[in-house]
Scaffold this active site. Structure first.
Site, mmCIF file in Angstrom:
data_model
loop_
_atom_site.group_PDB
_atom_site.id
_atom_site.type_symbol
_atom_site.label_atom_id
_atom_site.label_comp_id
_atom_site.label_asym_id
_atom_site.label_seq_id
_atom_site.Cartn_x
_atom_site.Cartn_y
_atom_site.Cartn_z
ATOM 1 N N ARG A 1 5.618 42.424 64.482
ATOM 2 C CA ARG A 1 6.935 43.056 64.362
ATOM 3 C C ARG A 1 7.034 44.151 65.416
ATOM 4 N NH1 ARG A 1 8.046 48.270 62.152
ATOM 5 N NH2 ARG A 1 8.279 48.394 64.353
ATOM 6 N N ASP B 1 1.631 53.996 61.062
ATOM 7 C CA ASP B 1 2.646 54.850 61.679
ATOM 8 C C ASP B 1 4.059 54.465 61.247
ATOM 9 O OD1 ASP B 1 3.675 56.731 63.555
ATOM 10 O OD2 ASP B 1 4.040 55.088 64.950
ATOM 11 N N ASP B 2 4.312 53.169 61.112
ATOM 12 C CA ASP B 2 5.673 52.722 60.768
ATOM 13 C C ASP B 2 6.043 53.118 59.349
ATOM 14 O OD1 ASP B 2 6.273 51.256 63.248
ATOM 15 O OD2 ASP B 2 4.500 50.135 62.629
ATOM 16 N N LYS C 1 2.086 54.050 72.749
ATOM 17 C CA LYS C 1 1.825 55.064 71.720
ATOM 18 C C LYS C 1 0.710 55.998 72.195
ATOM 19 C CE LYS C 1 4.566 53.701 68.274
ATOM 20 N NZ LYS C 1 5.489 54.495 67.480
ATOM 21 N N GLU D 1 0.044 49.767 63.818
ATOM 22 C CA GLU D 1 1.366 49.848 64.430
ATOM 23 C C GLU D 1 2.010 48.471 64.511
ATOM 24 O OE1 GLU D 1 2.435 53.096 65.616
ATOM 25 O OE2 GLU D 1 4.298 51.958 65.484
ATOM 26 N N ASP D 2 3.232 48.396 64.090
ATOM 27 C CA ASP D 2 4.065 47.202 64.260
ATOM 28 C C ASP D 2 3.436 45.926 63.698
ATOM 29 O OD1 ASP D 2 5.687 49.085 65.336
ATOM 30 O OD2 ASP D 2 6.083 48.040 67.208
ATOM 31 N N ASN E 1 14.947 50.205 66.209
ATOM 32 C CA ASN E 1 14.641 50.193 67.643
ATOM 33 C C ASN E 1 14.555 48.753 68.130
ATOM 34 O OD1 ASN E 1 14.268 53.017 67.882
ATOM 35 N ND2 ASN E 1 12.256 52.826 66.921
ATOM 36 N N TYR F 1 7.892 54.462 76.720
ATOM 37 C CA TYR F 1 7.949 54.293 75.263
ATOM 38 C C TYR F 1 9.284 53.636 74.938
ATOM 39 C CZ TYR F 1 7.410 55.967 70.384
ATOM 40 O OH TYR F 1 7.301 56.063 69.024
HETATM 41 N N1 LIG Z 1 12.727 55.438 64.292
HETATM 42 C C1 LIG Z 1 11.474 55.214 64.009
HETATM 43 O O1 LIG Z 1 10.599 56.063 64.190
HETATM 44 C C2 LIG Z 1 11.100 53.891 63.421
HETATM 45 C C3 LIG Z 1 9.886 53.764 62.789
HETATM 46 C C4 LIG Z 1 9.532 52.542 62.220
HETATM 47 C C5 LIG Z 1 10.413 51.477 62.329
HETATM 48 N N2 LIG Z 1 11.576 51.633 62.987
HETATM 49 C C6 LIG Z 1 12.501 50.511 63.152
HETATM 50 O O2 LIG Z 1 12.990 50.117 61.894
HETATM 51 C C7 LIG Z 1 13.191 48.717 61.896
HETATM 52 C C8 LIG Z 1 12.513 48.120 60.679
HETATM 53 O O3 LIG Z 1 11.136 48.368 60.707
HETATM 54 P P1 LIG Z 1 10.214 47.962 59.443
HETATM 55 O O4 LIG Z 1 8.835 48.325 59.795
HETATM 56 O O5 LIG Z 1 10.788 48.494 58.206
HETATM 57 O O6 LIG Z 1 10.387 46.386 59.493
HETATM 58 P P2 LIG Z 1 10.252 45.356 58.287
HETATM 59 O O7 LIG Z 1 10.233 44.016 58.882
HETATM 60 O O8 LIG Z 1 9.145 45.779 57.407
HETATM 61 O O9 LIG Z 1 11.610 45.552 57.446
HETATM 62 C C9 LIG Z 1 12.879 45.135 57.855
HETATM 63 C C10 LIG Z 1 13.783 45.253 56.656
HETATM 64 O O10 LIG Z 1 15.135 45.001 57.060
HETATM 65 C C11 LIG Z 1 15.717 44.125 56.112
HETATM 66 N N3 LIG Z 1 16.825 43.386 56.730
HETATM 67 C C12 LIG Z 1 16.767 42.414 57.661
HETATM 68 N N4 LIG Z 1 18.007 41.947 57.881
HETATM 69 C C13 LIG Z 1 18.846 42.617 57.074
HETATM 70 C C14 LIG Z 1 20.227 42.565 56.825
HETATM 71 N N5 LIG Z 1 21.028 41.712 57.469
HETATM 72 N N6 LIG Z 1 20.768 43.416 55.917
HETATM 73 C C15 LIG Z 1 19.990 44.274 55.247
HETATM 74 N N7 LIG Z 1 18.647 44.380 55.434
HETATM 75 C C16 LIG Z 1 18.095 43.547 56.339
HETATM 76 C C17 LIG Z 1 14.576 43.223 55.674
HETATM 77 O O11 LIG Z 1 14.867 42.566 54.455
HETATM 78 C C18 LIG Z 1 13.457 44.248 55.541
HETATM 79 O O12 LIG Z 1 13.542 44.885 54.290
HETATM 80 C C19 LIG Z 1 12.681 48.217 63.235
HETATM 81 O O13 LIG Z 1 13.769 48.068 64.112
HETATM 82 C C20 LIG Z 1 11.802 49.307 63.726
HETATM 83 O O14 LIG Z 1 11.796 49.378 65.134
HETATM 84 C C21 LIG Z 1 11.944 52.820 63.526
HETATM 85 O O1 LIG Z 2 7.898 52.646 68.401
HETATM 86 C C1 LIG Z 2 8.845 53.353 68.055
HETATM 87 O O2 LIG Z 2 9.663 53.803 68.876
HETATM 88 C C2 LIG Z 2 9.020 53.768 66.625
HETATM 89 C C3 LIG Z 2 8.462 52.849 65.610
HETATM 90 O O3 LIG Z 2 7.070 52.897 65.560
HETATM 91 C C4 LIG Z 2 8.964 51.449 65.675
HETATM 92 O O4 LIG Z 2 8.193 50.538 65.407
HETATM 93 O O5 LIG Z 2 10.158 51.275 65.960
HETATM 94 MG MG LIG Z 3 6.131 51.090 65.285
#
Ligand SMILES: NC(=O)c1ccc[n+]([C@@H]2O[C@H](COP(=O)([O-])OP(=O)(O)OC[C@H]3O[C@@H](n4cnc5c(N)ncnc54)[C@H](O)[C@@H]3O)[C@@H](O)[C@H]2O)c1
Ligand SMILES: O=C(O)C[C@H](O)C(=O)O
Ligand SMILES: [Mg+2]
Length: 620
Positions: free
Chosen positions: A194, A307-308, A212, A284-285, A447, A139
């Protein structure tokens, strides 16, 4: 070396982590009621139709050298395996040796990927027994690297590919019918746009649904044959991939608009046609332009979730709720600054509003406590073309792209990063958080590790150890001024396996946002005082997720029977026991249903009746 490894002495000296995978939950044979339930709920054992080499090539059935002499003879594989016998423990030990000797994490991913193709039980045995060590391999973060290099590491297909060229219900139904398992109950689907914070990886994104679903099994005991990973290939806008001779997907730019929507619509219809109305579909993604849009479109019509958005919202609210036990402030008394305003951040913000409303604020008062910054800066009322979702968080403040400035002005109790911008939580930002809060909450959710807004070390160091820190990808423990910090992993892996377990076992037809708030509360209440007070960790241990998933599943089942969306009848009285009898176990099962096949078949085929003996290395 291997012989030495198989010796019990060295087995102990390697100090494999204690077994934490699920063992069959056998009732006390004296307890008649429990036995009755067990017989009713436990899936029947059916002797496989496969025999001979075909059996050895079936990952769901293969046990390799753990097949007993009886099974080898009865199932036509005697002589096709080396003559020695191994127990599952010995096999697992052997694999762990190889994994630990491998040169890097991608090589470890390859070993586990090949094991999953060869022997599914052993794969899950090894994964469950070493979840802390191996979850980062199958993962996040290694799965991200595997997706990036998928073209060169690809060996065997796992999952289904549906492309824009298959854009009709009947073509997609046909493709789904090629999947060897009939009883699919859960699908994880991506279009690869993404992948984590790594951007558009097109068809290489298949690793994400595969990873996943591996956690569905390892962290919740969902049966592997119920799970189907799907990659929807509409092309990619990643020029490097389009130029990559090893690229495995359609070599064209992404199709968007009506054609894209029609494909997703057809996919949803074909899934329910092929596998039934209550098939769970986890999105997802997907990219920012589609994630919320598709959730809004399908949430009321299908058994689905994103999930996101929802899983992430749930796990982050869980961490925030756990933090309130340390800060002694309710969520409704905090202010939050989000860096990133995409699917993840907006999902979290909306669930925080939901929680604050239950604590007594109006929706507007709750929204006033949330500040969002995206790639164009702070979301203010002056911003043109704001979506309805962002409108409610827009503030009457000067435009700025400077996070430090926002933190200085707002003085939030928490900063939450979901921006994919590595290091965006600078030393100054973190120090400012520490200056304004006795226990600042700092979540670097992006991530994989390379995209995290700050490291665990930076969070603890610049707050002098006061930070309540969590990150999407795992960070190692940090020692600071003689104190040990164990950073928690704020990852939706705490949520989606348990939600999926509840949904598939109790045939829940509709997944509403409330289920995720309930899951968040369950996770938060499972964080121990020791964890928080001794290690500043605001999430349960990874090895506790399996039990947590059962609790989440019970909780949402109770709720869904009350509101009429759980459709498994008769409703199990003891839901927890029902789950425990149903879940996948990591122990090899006896493949032969003796009550039916033995000895009648034996007489018919004239097989010698071997004396059953305990597997041990004495058999060598
Ligand atoms: N920890 C978790 O469980 C988890 C879950 C979902 C997503 N994530 C992570 O969160 C991140 C974003 O995911 P998402 O689904 O929201 O993606 P997304 O593409 O929907 O959103 C990204 C956001 O970041 C903003 N952004 C980009 N560059 C920027 C900058 N320089 N300054 C400020 N904001 C900026 C964009 O405008 C957008 O609003 C990814 O890295 C993903 O892996 C983590
Ligand atoms: O996949 C993960 O580790 C969490 C989340 O779904 C992501 O997209 O970053
Ligand atoms: Mg994800």
């Amino acid at each position: 070396m291997i012989r030495r490894a198989l010796d019990c002495g060295s087995l102990r000296s390697l100090s494999l982590s204690p077994v934490c995978g699920v063992r069959p939950n056998l009732p006390d044979p004296e307890d008649e009621k429990a036995m009755e339930l067990y017989k009713l709920y436990r899936p029947e054992r059916i002797t496989p139709a496969k025999r001979g080499i075909e059996l050895l090539k079936s990952p769901g059935l293969n046990k390799g050298m753990a097949f007993s002499l009886f099974e080898r003879q009865y199932l036509g594989i005697h002589g096709l395996l080396p003559p020695a016998f191994m127990t599952e423990e010995q096999q697992a030990y052997r694999i762990m040796l190889r994994i630990r000797e491998a040169p890097n994490d991608l090589a470890r991913y390859g070993i586990l990927d090949a094991l999953q193709d060869r022997n599914e039980k052993l794969f899950y045995r090894v994964l469950c027994d070493n979840i802390k060590e191996l979850m980062p391999i199958v993962y996040t973060p290694t799965v991200g690297q595997a997706c990036q290099q998928f073209g060169s590491i690809y060996k065997n297909p796992k999952g289904i590919y549906i492309t824009i060229n298959d854009n009709s219900i009947s073509k997609i139904t046909q493709i789904l019918s090629h999947w060897p398992h009939q009883d699919v109950k859960a699908i994880v689907v991506t279009d690869g746009e993404r992948i984590l914070g790594l951007g558009d990886l097109g068809c290489y994104g298949i690793g994400i649904p595969v990873g996943k679903l591996a956690l569905y099994v390892a962290l919740a005991g969902v049966h592997p044959e119920w799970c189907l990973p799907v990659l929807i290939d509409v092309g990619t806008d990643n020029q490097a991939l389009l130029n990559d001779p090893m690229y495995t997907g359609l070599r064209r730019n992404r199709v968007r608009g009506k054609e894209y929507d029609r494909l997703i619509d057809n996919f949803m219809k074909a899934v329910t046609k092929r596998f039934g109305m209550d098939t769970l579909i986890q999105f997802e993604d997907f990219g920012n332009a589609n994630a919320y849009r598709l959730l809004d479109r399908y949430q009321q019509k299908y058994c689905m979730f994103n999930d996101d958005i929802q899983g992430t919202a749930s796990v982050v609210v869980a961490g925030l709720l756990a933090s309130t036990r340390v800060t002694k402030k309710k969520l409704s008394q905090e202010k939050f600054v989000f860096l990133g305003a995409g699917g993840a951040a907006t999902g979290v913000a909306e669930m925080c509003v939901g929680q604050m409303v239950t604590e007594g604020l109006t929706e507007q008062e709750a929204c006033e406590r949330i500040f969002m910054i995206d790639i164009d800066g702070l979301i203010t009322k002056k911003r043109a073309n704001l979506s309805e979702r962002h409108q409610k968080f827009a503030k009457d403040l000067p435009d700025t792209r400077n996070l430090l400035e926002v933190v200085k002005t707002v003085k939030p109790g928490a900063i939450i990063g979901a921006s994919t911008v590595a290091g965006a939580f600078t030393e100054e930002v973190i120090r400012e958080m520490a200056a304004n809060n006795a226990r600042p909450i700092i979540f670097a959710l992006s991530n994989p590790t390379s995209k995290a807004e700050c490291t665990a070390e930076a969070a603890y160091k610049y707050t002098n150890g006061t930070a309540l820190f969590a990150s999407g990808s795992p960070f190692a423990n940090v020692e600071l001024n003689g104190k040990l910090f164990k950073p928690g992993q704020g990852n939706n892996a705490y949520i989606f396996p348990g939600v999926a377990l509840g949904v598939v076992l109790f045939k829940i037809r509709h997944i509403d946002n409330e289920l995720f708030l309930m899951a968040a509360r369950k996770v938060a209440e499972s964080v121990t005082e020791k964890s928080m007070n001794t290690y500043s960790r605001i999430y349960p241990r990874l090895k506790d997720i399996r039990e947590l998933s059962i609790k989440i599943a019970v909780e949402i089942a109770e709720h869904c029977y009350r509101n009429g969306t759980a459709t498994l009848y008769p409703e199990p009285e003891d839901k927890e026991q029902f789950i425990r009898y149903q879940v996948h176990t990591v122990d090899y099962e006896e493949l032969i249903n003796r009550s039916y096949d033995w000895p009648a078949k034996d007489k018919q085929h004239g097989f010698p009746i071997p004396v059953m003996k305990r597997h041990s290395m004495d058999d060598e």
